[in-house]
Enzyme design. Structure first.
Site, PDB file in Angstrom:
ATOM      1  N   GLU A   1       0.863  -1.277   0.157  1.00 44.27           N
ATOM      2  CA  GLU A   1       0.146  -0.070   0.064  1.00 44.27           C
ATOM      3  C   GLU A   1       0.862   1.250   0.011  1.00 44.27           C
ATOM      4  OE1 GLU A   1      -2.426  -0.507   3.590  1.00 44.27           O
ATOM      5  OE2 GLU A   1      -2.802  -2.534   3.195  1.00 44.27           O
TER       6      GLU A   1
ATOM      7  N   LYS B   1       2.377   4.544   1.621  1.00 50.85           N
ATOM      8  CA  LYS B   1       2.210   5.202   2.740  1.00 50.85           C
ATOM      9  C   LYS B   1       1.852   6.706   2.608  1.00 50.85           C
ATOM     10  CE  LYS B   1       4.876   5.306   7.133  1.00 50.85           C
ATOM     11  NZ  LYS B   1       4.577   6.717   7.465  1.00 50.85           N
TER      12      LYS B   1
ATOM     13  N   ASP C   1       1.005  10.356   3.535  1.00 56.45           N
ATOM     14  CA  ASP C   1       1.709  11.348   4.455  1.00 56.45           C
ATOM     15  C   ASP C   1       0.651  12.120   5.200  1.00 56.45           C
ATOM     16  OD1 ASP C   1       3.587  12.439   6.052  1.00 56.45           O
ATOM     17  OD2 ASP C   1       4.802  13.429   4.627  1.00 56.45           O
TER      18      ASP C   1
ATOM     19  N   TYR D   1      -6.916   2.159   5.667  1.00 58.37           N
ATOM     20  CA  TYR D   1      -5.910   0.988   5.515  1.00 58.37           C
ATOM     21  C   TYR D   1      -5.893  -0.241   6.404  1.00 58.37           C
ATOM     22  CZ  TYR D   1      -3.359   4.064   8.585  1.00 58.37           C
ATOM     23  OH  TYR D   1      -3.051   4.876   9.593  1.00 58.37           O
TER      24      TYR D   1
ATOM     25  N   LYS E   1      10.330   3.279   3.786  1.00 57.97           N
ATOM     26  CA  LYS E   1      10.474   4.552   3.291  1.00 57.97           C
ATOM     27  C   LYS E   1      11.081   4.946   2.296  1.00 57.97           C
ATOM     28  CE  LYS E   1       9.384   7.560   6.650  1.00 57.97           C
ATOM     29  NZ  LYS E   1       9.180   7.600   8.069  1.00 57.97           N
TER      30      LYS E   1
ATOM     31  N   CYS F   1      11.849  49.180   3.017  1.00 57.90           N
ATOM     32  CA  CYS F   1      11.822  48.511   1.919  1.00 57.90           C
ATOM     33  C   CYS F   1      13.209  48.163   1.118  1.00 57.90           C
ATOM     34  CB  CYS F   1      10.568  48.732   0.940  1.00 57.90           C
ATOM     35  SG  CYS F   1      10.280  47.753  -0.445  1.00 57.90           S
TER      36      CYS F   1
ATOM     37  N   CYS G   1      12.204  49.916  -2.393  1.00 68.06           N
ATOM     38  CA  CYS G   1      11.688  51.266  -2.671  1.00 68.06           C
ATOM     39  C   CYS G   1      12.002  52.263  -1.565  1.00 68.06           C
ATOM     40  CB  CYS G   1      10.424  51.250  -3.076  1.00 68.06           C
ATOM     41  SG  CYS G   1       9.247  51.079  -1.469  1.00 68.06           S
TER      42      CYS G   1
ATOM     43  N   CYS H   1       5.754  46.424   3.398  1.00 61.86           N
ATOM     44  CA  CYS H   1       6.091  47.970   2.463  1.00 61.86           C
ATOM     45  C   CYS H   1       5.036  48.519   2.547  1.00 61.86           C
ATOM     46  CB  CYS H   1       6.893  47.514   1.457  1.00 61.86           C
ATOM     47  SG  CYS H   1       7.343  49.045   0.573  1.00 61.86           S
TER      48      CYS H   1
ATOM     49  N   CYS I   1       6.199  51.046  -4.908  1.00 60.29           N
ATOM     50  CA  CYS I   1       6.965  50.195  -4.833  1.00 60.29           C
ATOM     51  C   CYS I   1       7.402  49.314  -5.944  1.00 60.29           C
ATOM     52  CB  CYS I   1       6.729  49.431  -3.748  1.00 60.29           C
ATOM     53  SG  CYS I   1       7.995  48.186  -3.021  1.00 60.29           S
TER      54      CYS I   1
HETATM   55  S1  IVH Z   1      -0.764   0.521   8.572  1.00 58.22           S
HETATM   56  C1  IVH Z   1       0.061  -1.831  12.361  1.00 58.22           C
HETATM   57  N1  IVH Z   1      -1.046   1.212   6.552  1.00 58.22           N
HETATM   58  O1  IVH Z   1       2.063   5.429   9.012  1.00 58.22           O
HETATM   59  C2  IVH Z   1      -0.613  -0.984  11.399  1.00 58.22           C
HETATM   60  N2  IVH Z   1      -0.079   2.935   7.928  1.00 58.22           N
HETATM   61  O2  IVH Z   1       4.389   4.440  10.673  1.00 58.22           O
HETATM   62  C3  IVH Z   1      -0.397   0.635  11.496  1.00 58.22           C
HETATM   63  N3  IVH Z   1       0.452   5.019   7.296  1.00 58.22           N
HETATM   64  O3  IVH Z   1       0.667   5.364  12.118  1.00 58.22           O
HETATM   65  C4  IVH Z   1      -0.539   1.346  10.283  1.00 58.22           C
HETATM   66  N4  IVH Z   1      -0.189   4.980   5.336  1.00 58.22           N
HETATM   67  O4  IVH Z   1      -0.568   6.921  10.038  1.00 58.22           O
HETATM   68  C5  IVH Z   1      -0.711   1.717   7.563  1.00 58.22           C
HETATM   69  N5  IVH Z   1      -1.229   2.183   4.087  1.00 58.22           N
HETATM   70  C6  IVH Z   1      -0.961   2.421   5.453  1.00 58.22           C
HETATM   71  C7  IVH Z   1      -0.390   3.531   5.737  1.00 58.22           C
HETATM   72  C8  IVH Z   1      -0.044   3.892   7.172  1.00 58.22           C
HETATM   73  C9  IVH Z   1       0.178   5.601   6.106  1.00 58.22           C
HETATM   74  C10 IVH Z   1       0.794   5.856   8.444  1.00 58.22           C
HETATM   75  C11 IVH Z   1       0.108   5.675   9.778  1.00 58.22           C
HETATM   76  C12 IVH Z   1       0.659   4.909  10.543  1.00 58.22           C
HETATM   77  C13 IVH Z   1       2.188   5.254  10.427  1.00 58.22           C
HETATM   78  C14 IVH Z   1       3.147   4.336  10.763  1.00 58.22           C
END
Ligand code: IVH
Length: 680
Positions: free
Chosen positions: A127, A129, A131, A239, A327, A421, A424, A439, A444
């Site tokens: 999946e 991740k 942000d 998720y 990551k 400024c 100007c 300013c 300006c």
């Molecule tokens: S699973 C035990 N799935 O990442 C399972 N987390 O570092 C826990 N996050 O706190 C989370 N996308 O805020 C999961 N597809 C995804 C995610 C995800 C983002 C974030 C989430 C979690 C953090 C963990």
């Protein structure tokens, strides 16, 4: 923060002093809580200060001012958010930083724990991740009842009211086999587009911009006034399950499919793979498409697909052994801050910009970065000559994150806010309550340049071809001093430019000509009035119908327009009463600019329809609903009569609902109301 109370025996004087102190204290603690995420006092202590202020204001009503923290629209009078204890803790994940770590820290460990051969294949769910911030939704018998933040994993904050404003989150699950209890976790995030729009508006209003989409999402969700959240287009992807009763699943794949079937938002980029090679390929693929996504992802999450295997693996020190966060390499780099440039914007705001020793950040050369504003520069103690960490996120402007203080030699030079400024020489002021320095010069050069660019921009007068380069030349040849001069330009003027052909010059003139009859809203927006963005410009056009009326509007009339408060009204009033601006508008008119007047809201899709809202609305605020209806030309009225077309009933609706039923008026639930608006 400590403030000392002026000793006095006069109760009225005491109250006055204390009210002022409480304003300052509450303001300070709000900032610590919301902006720095570092509260200095407990919620209970905060509540006590708030109550004390309310009590004083009750005894001395003349001490209530619009600036009082008690007067903020929508602020719940006491407390912040209720806390919620998660039935199952919300865990975090261990990190992997490259392909090899996915194999070693996840796949090999999984097989070892399960006693499988090294060559065995374990199926994984992959999946993106997201942000943003983790949220848990609780559905009881299919109805959304509670939404909470992750908090410390054990207890979070109750943000139900705010989550209900997210269009993508169903209030009721649909489809078959809806479980009796469904806890589902997911990430709330803000798209890059929405993030940039919010920041543009914040900067226009003199507020500090959010550093990244995640902070903006968190800030938007933690608003006590859910109307603010409603105005921020947050999204969510689910998720993971929490506690579930009434349905069973064999795998994460099955769960996410079922969730999507119940109407929950699930990221379409998820993928089930049959072994770790598939997971590694997914990680690399996501890294490639990362920049093209409309939202930020900071990696991928790989999970053992089978719930049976997940249970066997269990967890260790608050992270499951069956999942890992892979990551992406940070889009950060270390470089030297060579100088700080002072950039003057359209509204005169002077922003510090970092000039950096050029550095490559994942394929992009970065030599400038934003320092946001002077408060931030001071808070981070950034000095010329410092080694700094620079971060790039999506297509967001790079920012200086922090100083590498260990590298300081002592020769670094502090940067002080300017008193005049840089462009100007006019005096610079810091407006109360704003982080920005401005300013105040009316001639300006960069302000003129930026205001002409803004005037011609797509969302404003949409004068195609009149971009940065052309504006620069117009100014350097002295052909244009105000936007009104644009309409005196001739083909010969344009032909004096570098790289200007006959065709281009004709097109420019045609675009200028066409802009003369633009929509009124565009024209208002183009004028560049402080605090007037596209939305406010539309509301003004709709309310006043013609520029002539708007020019003459009093502050009171302006405030009566929906969405316009005292600050914005004052800014509009000041703009139209400034003789320089009046002169420019008169010239624009004399030179043929004649924006189309707007027939007031006639012809909207709900034109002539009367709505009544009753009961407790949980999905959106009344103000928000009113805006939606009015934007489409409808009216919102207070009481039900034969003239009412629709009654929108929230929870515990009473006599108005009963009356609607007897009169045979259409009654809509909140969801039906939204669906209807979408359909019209
Ligand atoms: S699973 C035990 N799935 O990442 C399972 N987390 O570092 C826990 N996050 O706190 C989370 N996308 O805020 C999961 N597809 C995804 C995610 C995800 C983002 C974030 C989430 C979690 C953090 C963990």
């Amino acid at each position: 923060m400590q403030l000392s109370l002026l000793e006095t025996t006069d109760p009225r004087l005491y109250a006055e002093n204390r009210v002022n102190e409480l304003h300052a204290l509450l303001h300070h603690h709000n900032q610590c809580y919301y902006q720095r995420d570092a509260p200095e006092i407990s919620d209970a202590e905060y509540d006590e200060l708030f109550r004390e202020l309310l009590a004083l204001e009750e005894s001395y009503p003349d001490l209530v001012t619009t600036e009082s923290p008690t007067q903020r629209v929508g602020v719940a009078p006491f407390g912040r958010f209720r806390t919620v204890t998660h039935r199952l803790p919300m865990l975090s994940l261990e990190n992997a930083l490259n392909d090899n770590e996915i194999r070693v820290k996840l796949d090999m460990r999984v097989k070892k724990e399960l006693g499988l051969a090294e060559t065995a294949a374990v199926a994984y769910m992959c999946e993106p991740k997201m942000d943003g911030l983790a949220i848990e939704l609780i559905y009881l018998e299919g109805a959304l009842t509670v939404a909470s933040t992750r908090g410390d994993g054990v207890t979070g904050e109750d943000v139900t009211r705010n989550i209900r404003t997210l269009r993508g989150v169903p209030l009721r699950l649909t489809g078959t086999d809806v479980p009796k209890l469904l806890e589902v976790r997911g990430e709330v995030y803000l798209s890059l587009d929405a993030f940039q729009k919010i920041n543009r508006e914040r900067e226009e209003n003199g507020d500090a911009p959010f550093a990244n989409p995640r902070n903006a999402a968190a800030g938007s969700l933690r608003q006590l006034d859910s109307r603010v959240t409603a105005g921020r287009p947050l999204s969510m992807y689910c998720y993971a399950p929490g506690m579930v009763e009434g349905v069973q699943f064999l795998s994460q794949y099955e769960f996410l499919n079922a969730a999507a079937g119940w109407g929950l938002p699930v990221n379409p980029l998820i993928r089930r793979v049959v072994n770790v090679d598939g997971a590694v390929a997914y990680y690399n693929e996501m890294q490639e498409i990362r920049e093209s996504l409309p939202y930020e992802i900071d990696g991928t999450v790989i999970k053992v697909d089978s719930f049976q295997l997940q249970r066997e693996l269990g967890e260790k020190s608050r992270s499951p052994l069956w999942a890992i966060a892979c990551k992406f390499p940070p889009r950060q780099a270390e470089t030297v801050l060579e100088n700080v440039l002072l950039s003057v914007g359209r509204t005169g705001v002077i922003t510090p910009v970092a000039l950096l020793k050029a550095v490559d950040i994942s394929g992009v050369t970065v030599s400038r970065a934003t320092l946001h504003n002077w408060d931030e520069l001071a808070a981070k103690d950034i000095r010329i000559g410092d080694r700094v960490i620079v971060e790039r996120a999506g297509d967001v402007i790079p920012a200086v994150v922090r100083v590498v203080t260990e590298c300081r030699s002592g020769a670094e030079k502090a940067v002080l806010p300017p008193e005049t400024c840089p462009e100007c020489g006019s005096v610079v002021v810091r407006i109360a309550d704003e982080v920005a320095l401005r300013c105040m010069g009316i001639s300006c050069p960069p302000q003129i340049r930026e205001s002409i660019k803004h005037f011609a921009s797509r969302a404003a007068m949409d004068i195609e071809g009149l971009g940065e380069k052309v504006v620069e030349q117009l100014l350097s040849l002295g052909l244009v001093h105000t936007v009104a001069d644009l309409y005196c330009l001739t083909k010969d003027d344009f032909m004096r430019f570098e790289r200007m052909g006959d065709k281009l010059a004709s097109n420019l003139l045609a675009a200028l000509e066409a802009s003369k009859t633009c929509d009124m809203a565009r024209f208002i927006y183009a004028l560049g009035i402080r605090h007037v963005g596209e939305r406010t410009a539309k509301a003004l056009a709709q309310a006043f119908g013609s520029i002539e009326y708007l020019e003459k509007a009093s502050v009171g009339e302006l405030i009566s327009v929906r969405d316009i408060g005292a600050t914005v009204a004052a800014s509009i009033f000041t703009f139209f009463n400034n003789p320089d601006n009046q002169k420019v508008i008169a010239l624009l008119r004399a030179r043929g600019v004649s924006p189309k007047s707007v027939a007031k809201t006639v012809g909207g899709r709900l034109s002539g329809k009367n709505f009544v809202f009753t009961g407790t609305l949980t999905r959106f605020s009344r103000e928000y609903a009113r805006k939606l209806v009015e934007d489409l030309g409808g009216n919102v009225v207070g009481s039900v009569s034969k003239k009412t077309d629709y009654v929108v009933a929230g929870e515990e609706a009473g006599s108005k609902l009963a009356k609607a039923r007897t009169l045979g008026i259409a009654v809509l639930g909140e969801e039906e109301f939204l669906n209807m608006l979408e359909a019209t």
